[in-house]
Design a protein around this motif. Sequence first.
Motif, PDB file in Angstrom:
ATOM      1  N   THR A   6       0.809  -1.203   0.000  1.00 56.98           N
ATOM      2  CA  THR A   6       0.000   0.000   0.000  1.00 56.98           C
ATOM      3  C   THR A   6       0.841   1.249   0.000  1.00 56.98           C
ATOM      4  O   THR A   6       1.966   1.277   0.469  1.00 56.98           O
ATOM      5  CB  THR A   6      -0.936   0.033   1.226  1.00 56.98           C
ATOM      6  OG1 THR A   6      -0.136  -0.047   2.404  1.00 56.98           O
ATOM      7  CG2 THR A   6      -1.935  -1.096   1.192  1.00 56.98           C
ATOM      8  N   ALA A   7       0.244   2.289  -0.540  1.00 61.10           N
ATOM      9  CA  ALA A   7       0.868   3.608  -0.540  1.00 61.10           C
ATOM     10  C   ALA A   7      -0.224   4.624  -0.789  1.00 61.10           C
ATOM     11  O   ALA A   7      -1.252   4.308  -1.385  1.00 61.10           O
ATOM     12  CB  ALA A   7       1.933   3.704  -1.637  1.00 61.10           C
ATOM     13  N   PRO A   8      -0.041   5.854  -0.329  1.00 60.29           N
ATOM     14  CA  PRO A   8      -1.088   6.853  -0.556  1.00 60.29           C
ATOM     15  C   PRO A   8      -1.363   7.033  -2.038  1.00 60.29           C
ATOM     16  O   PRO A   8      -0.451   7.055  -2.845  1.00 60.29           O
ATOM     17  CB  PRO A   8      -0.498   8.132   0.067  1.00 60.29           C
ATOM     18  CG  PRO A   8       0.553   7.638   1.023  1.00 60.29           C
ATOM     19  CD  PRO A   8       1.079   6.369   0.436  1.00 60.29           C
ATOM     20  N   VAL A   9      -2.631   7.127  -2.366  1.00 66.46           N
ATOM     21  CA  VAL A   9      -2.988   7.420  -3.749  1.00 66.46           C
ATOM     22  C   VAL A   9      -2.695   8.884  -3.991  1.00 66.46           C
ATOM     23  O   VAL A   9      -2.898   9.722  -3.141  1.00 66.46           O
ATOM     24  CB  VAL A   9      -4.476   7.124  -3.998  1.00 66.46           C
ATOM     25  CG1 VAL A   9      -4.862   7.492  -5.414  1.00 66.46           C
ATOM     26  CG2 VAL A   9      -4.751   5.670  -3.738  1.00 66.46           C
ATOM     27  N   ALA A  10      -2.203   9.206  -5.171  1.00 63.99           N
ATOM     28  CA  ALA A  10      -1.799  10.562  -5.432  1.00 63.99           C
ATOM     29  C   ALA A  10      -2.917  11.556  -5.252  1.00 63.99           C
ATOM     30  O   ALA A  10      -4.025  11.234  -5.039  1.00 63.99           O
ATOM     31  CB  ALA A  10      -1.290  10.676  -6.836  1.00 63.99           C
ATOM     32  N   ALA A  11      -2.629  12.682  -5.386  1.00 61.27           N
ATOM     33  CA  ALA A  11      -3.397  13.855  -5.037  1.00 61.27           C
ATOM     34  C   ALA A  11      -4.890  13.793  -5.239  1.00 61.27           C
ATOM     35  O   ALA A  11      -5.393  13.009  -5.986  1.00 61.27           O
ATOM     36  CB  ALA A  11      -2.889  14.970  -5.909  1.00 61.27           C
ATOM     37  N   ALA A  12      -5.571  14.608  -4.496  1.00 63.35           N
ATOM     38  CA  ALA A  12      -7.022  14.679  -4.591  1.00 63.35           C
ATOM     39  C   ALA A  12      -7.450  15.220  -5.950  1.00 63.35           C
ATOM     40  O   ALA A  12      -6.663  15.749  -6.695  1.00 63.35           O
ATOM     41  CB  ALA A  12      -7.553  15.572  -3.480  1.00 63.35           C
ATOM     42  N   ALA A  13      -8.743  15.057  -6.187  1.00 62.27           N
ATOM     43  CA  ALA A  13      -9.277  15.414  -7.502  1.00 62.27           C
ATOM     44  C   ALA A  13      -9.111  16.899  -7.789  1.00 62.27           C
ATOM     45  O   ALA A  13      -9.296  17.729  -6.929  1.00 62.27           O
ATOM     46  CB  ALA A  13     -10.746  15.048  -7.540  1.00 62.27           C
ATOM     47  N   THR A  14      -8.727  17.212  -9.029  1.00 66.72           N
ATOM     48  CA  THR A  14      -8.680  18.599  -9.468  1.00 66.72           C
ATOM     49  C   THR A  14      -9.987  18.989 -10.149  1.00 66.72           C
ATOM     50  O   THR A  14     -10.320  20.166 -10.231  1.00 66.72           O
ATOM     51  CB  THR A  14      -7.504  18.826 -10.427  1.00 66.72           C
ATOM     52  OG1 THR A  14      -7.620  17.924 -11.529  1.00 66.72           O
ATOM     53  CG2 THR A  14      -6.181  18.579  -9.725  1.00 66.72           C
ATOM     54  N   VAL A  15     -10.709  18.019 -10.665  1.00 67.39           N
ATOM     55  CA  VAL A  15     -12.042  18.268 -11.221  1.00 67.39           C
ATOM     56  C   VAL A  15     -13.000  18.514 -10.061  1.00 67.39           C
ATOM     57  O   VAL A  15     -12.932  17.827  -9.039  1.00 67.39           O
ATOM     58  CB  VAL A  15     -12.515  17.058 -12.056  1.00 67.39           C
ATOM     59  CG1 VAL A  15     -13.918  17.278 -12.589  1.00 67.39           C
ATOM     60  CG2 VAL A  15     -11.537  16.779 -13.183  1.00 67.39           C
ATOM     61  N   PRO A  16     -13.896  19.483 -10.155  1.00 71.04           N
ATOM     62  CA  PRO A  16     -14.842  19.729  -9.054  1.00 71.04           C
ATOM     63  C   PRO A  16     -15.620  18.466  -8.694  1.00 71.04           C
ATOM     64  O   PRO A  16     -16.037  17.699  -9.569  1.00 71.04           O
ATOM     65  CB  PRO A  16     -15.765  20.813  -9.625  1.00 71.04           C
ATOM     66  CG  PRO A  16     -14.937  21.507 -10.654  1.00 71.04           C
ATOM     67  CD  PRO A  16     -14.066  20.449 -11.258  1.00 71.04           C
ATOM     68  N   TRP A  17     -15.833  18.286  -7.398  1.00 69.07           N
ATOM     69  CA  TRP A  17     -16.532  17.082  -6.941  1.00 69.07           C
ATOM     70  C   TRP A  17     -17.955  17.018  -7.473  1.00 69.07           C
ATOM     71  O   TRP A  17     -18.493  15.937  -7.692  1.00 69.07           O
ATOM     72  CB  TRP A  17     -16.518  17.017  -5.419  1.00 69.07           C
ATOM     73  CG  TRP A  17     -15.223  16.487  -4.897  1.00 69.07           C
ATOM     74  CD1 TRP A  17     -14.167  17.208  -4.406  1.00 69.07           C
ATOM     75  CD2 TRP A  17     -14.822  15.122  -4.845  1.00 69.07           C
ATOM     76  NE1 TRP A  17     -13.142  16.357  -4.054  1.00 69.07           N
ATOM     77  CE2 TRP A  17     -13.518  15.076  -4.299  1.00 69.07           C
ATOM     78  CE3 TRP A  17     -15.443  13.924  -5.197  1.00 69.07           C
ATOM     79  CZ2 TRP A  17     -12.831  13.882  -4.099  1.00 69.07           C
ATOM     80  CZ3 TRP A  17     -14.759  12.720  -5.000  1.00 69.07           C
ATOM     81  CH2 TRP A  17     -13.465  12.706  -4.463  1.00 69.07           C
ATOM     82  N   THR A  18     -18.561  18.169  -7.682  1.00 70.51           N
ATOM     83  CA  THR A  18     -19.907  18.142  -8.246  1.00 70.51           C
ATOM     84  C   THR A  18     -19.892  17.585  -9.667  1.00 70.51           C
ATOM     85  O   THR A  18     -20.803  16.852 -10.064  1.00 70.51           O
ATOM     86  CB  THR A  18     -20.504  19.557  -8.249  1.00 70.51           C
ATOM     87  OG1 THR A  18     -19.563  20.476  -8.816  1.00 70.51           O
ATOM     88  CG2 THR A  18     -20.852  20.004  -6.840  1.00 70.51           C
ATOM     89  N   ASP A  19     -18.852  17.896 -10.431  1.00 72.93           N
ATOM     90  CA  ASP A  19     -18.735  17.348 -11.783  1.00 72.93           C
ATOM     91  C   ASP A  19     -18.478  15.852 -11.745  1.00 72.93           C
ATOM     92  O   ASP A  19     -19.012  15.091 -12.571  1.00 72.93           O
ATOM     93  CB  ASP A  19     -17.605  18.042 -12.549  1.00 72.93           C
ATOM     94  CG  ASP A  19     -17.921  19.492 -12.888  1.00 72.93           C
ATOM     95  OD1 ASP A  19     -19.069  19.933 -12.627  1.00 72.93           O
ATOM     96  OD2 ASP A  19     -17.024  20.183 -13.400  1.00 72.93           O
ATOM     97  N   LEU A  20     -17.641  15.415 -10.797  1.00 72.70           N
ATOM     98  CA  LEU A  20     -17.359  13.987 -10.667  1.00 72.70           C
ATOM     99  C   LEU A  20     -18.619  13.213 -10.284  1.00 72.70           C
ATOM    100  O   LEU A  20     -18.878  12.131 -10.820  1.00 72.70           O
ATOM    101  CB  LEU A  20     -16.261  13.761  -9.622  1.00 72.70           C
ATOM    102  CG  LEU A  20     -14.871  14.268  -9.968  1.00 72.70           C
ATOM    103  CD1 LEU A  20     -13.952  14.168  -8.750  1.00 72.70           C
ATOM    104  CD2 LEU A  20     -14.275  13.449 -11.124  1.00 72.70           C
ATOM    105  N   LEU A  21     -19.390  13.767  -9.363  1.00 75.25           N
ATOM    106  CA  LEU A  21     -20.620  13.101  -8.934  1.00 75.25           C
ATOM    107  C   LEU A  21     -21.625  13.037 -10.077  1.00 75.25           C
ATOM    108  O   LEU A  21     -22.291  12.007 -10.280  1.00 75.25           O
ATOM    109  CB  LEU A  21     -21.207  13.828  -7.722  1.00 75.25           C
ATOM    110  CG  LEU A  21     -22.449  13.229  -7.063  1.00 75.25           C
ATOM    111  CD1 LEU A  21     -22.268  11.765  -6.717  1.00 75.25           C
ATOM    112  CD2 LEU A  21     -22.813  14.034  -5.817  1.00 75.25           C
TER     113      LEU A  21
END
Length: 212
Positions: free
Chosen positions: A13-28
Amino acid sequence: MTVTPTATTRLATAPVAAAATVPWTDLLAAATDDCLAVLLEGADQDWSRPAHGLDWTCRETLDHLALGLTGYTGLLIARPDDRYITLFASLDPQASVPACLDGLRIAASLLTSTVRDTTADARAWHPWGHSDATGFAAMGITELAVHTYDITRTLGLSWAPPDDLSTAVLARLFPDAPSGHSPSDALLWCTGRIPLPGLPRRVDWQWDGTVR
């Protein structure tokens, strides 16, 4: 209950790279469109069969999704410190599958709008970690993705969570996600759906919604 990582799991295991740069509303919104589109392809099949790996039927799994998406919306609005909300959503038991999918789209749209309107400092209770709007958006995406996977496996439809959505969810909710695998496979492993090389299928699992 969270699985305690074994030595093998820790090495993998290792941390997954950075959080989303696309807005979460768009991802949802993207997750909603993708999941409902593939579920609609199987709308004429027998939804009374058990969803893959679950005790619920495919149709009952839709009820679970409606409850979850509406519940996350309510938690972000009410922002309780120590309890779930008292509003429970359900789909008309007499409704057709396409009509139920329309109900899920309504529930997902309500969550999306609430995430958009919630301030960054807002926090709400969840048994798997008090969370913010981005956390509840990630929870909604996870629910849609894994249960769409469960249903499509039963219906014989070829589908897996898209990698871009999986990457965002892993970064937000699963800090122990294994590296060296596709984001889709890593999400399915984290949620107890599949084994991975050197990592048996999880029996007990949970995400971590706390704000980091």
